[in-house]
Design a protein around this motif. Structure first.
Motif, PDB file in Angstrom:
ATOM      1  N   ALA A  90      -9.109   3.261   1.078  1.00  0.00           N
ATOM      2  CA  ALA A  90      -8.268   2.153   1.530  1.00  0.00           C
ATOM      3  C   ALA A  90      -8.520   0.883   0.736  1.00  0.00           C
ATOM      4  O   ALA A  90      -7.583   0.134   0.419  1.00  0.00           O
ATOM      5  N   THR A 100     -10.738   1.311   9.226  1.00  0.00           N
ATOM      6  CA  THR A 100     -10.365   0.233   8.302  1.00  0.00           C
ATOM      7  C   THR A 100     -11.465  -0.813   8.212  1.00  0.00           C
ATOM      8  O   THR A 100     -11.774  -1.312   7.127  1.00  0.00           O
ATOM      9  N   LYS A 139      -3.563  -3.395   6.148  1.00  0.00           N
ATOM     10  CA  LYS A 139      -4.257  -2.216   5.623  1.00  0.00           C
ATOM     11  C   LYS A 139      -4.321  -1.105   6.670  1.00  0.00           C
ATOM     12  O   LYS A 139      -4.172   0.076   6.346  1.00  0.00           O
ATOM     13  N   ASP A 151       0.826  -1.207   0.000  1.00  0.00           N
ATOM     14  CA  ASP A 151       0.000   0.000   0.000  1.00  0.00           C
ATOM     15  C   ASP A 151       0.861   1.257   0.000  1.00  0.00           C
ATOM     16  O   ASP A 151       0.553   2.236  -0.691  1.00  0.00           O
TER      17      ASP A 151
END
Length: 223
Positions: A73, A148, A100, A14
């Motif tokens: 995200a 998240t 994440k 990411d």
């Protein structure tokens, strides 16, 4: 050990992806700084009044820019089919959540450093006090832990950008209240003891909701 290897791989993926495109960081930073600039020109107040309203202004910038960042995200991976590939990998679902979350935490902290610098410049306030840094870190951890989870939940809905704030903001309200209250006390030259109860509240929220999100995420992502 394998679990944390998977976590590191997902988080690093990411981070590298964002560093190449700068899609999230650029938009979030512009949005957050724009909020501060607007409020700075709106409230032409003396220093004492500014210290009373400054914590609220700061966290308005943090919250709305954070929601914007968390909204992205999972959406790019969902749109490009990468999430399906990630789900097919022999990776623990919990590792996906932690990876994440760590990636989002990295981006949010990076944005917050810049926002705090602009905040200190515009409002003439010492924003990098140890107490403010600790409060911001604790609040951001809880923010990301819950965000998240709800971001993963929102990607399977049609109005993704609208669903996340509607579901997320009521849950995260205690964090916002605690953070604003603690920062207000710090700007009033209060000691660690005066903000201790708010720090305990933030820590309790972080622990409870991180554990709950960690346990619930595998069921949410499967849906």
């Amino acid at each position: 050990m394998k679990f944390w290897t998977h976590v590191a791989a997902i988080a690093w993926k990411d981070i590298l992806s964002e560093l190449r495109t700068r899609e999230i960081i650029t938009s979030v930073l512009v949005f957050a700084v724009l909020i501060l600039v607007i409020f700075n020109f709106t409230f032409n107040a003396d220093s004492s009044l500014m210290r009373q309203i400054a914590p609220g202004i700061l966290w308005v910038a943090f919250v709305f820019s954070g929601v914007l960042a968390l909204n992205r995200a999972f959406i790019p991976e969902k749109e490009e089919g990468c999430l399906d590939g990630l789900m097919c990998c022999p990776v623990e679902r919990e590792a996906i959540y932690v990876g994440k979350a760590l990636g989002s935490l990295f981006f949010m902290l990076l944005v917050e450093v810049v926002v705090l610098s602009v905040f200190a410049l515009l409002f003439n306030i010492a924003a990098f006090q140890p107490e403010i840094i600790v409060v911001t870190l604790l609040a951001t951890i809880g923010f990301v832990a819950v965000g998240t989870l709800f971001s993963a939940m929102a990607i399977n809905t049609r109005a993704r950008e609208m669903v996340l704030p509607i579901l997320f903001l009521p849950i995260i309200t205690p964090v916002i209240i605690a953070a604003v209250s603690a920062v207000t006390l710090v700007l009033d030259a209060k000691s660690w003891g005066d903000i201790f109860s708010w720090l305990v509240m933030l820590i309790a929220f972080d622990v409870i909701f991180t554990v709950v999100s960690f346990m619930v995420f595998p069921y949410i992502i499967e849906e």
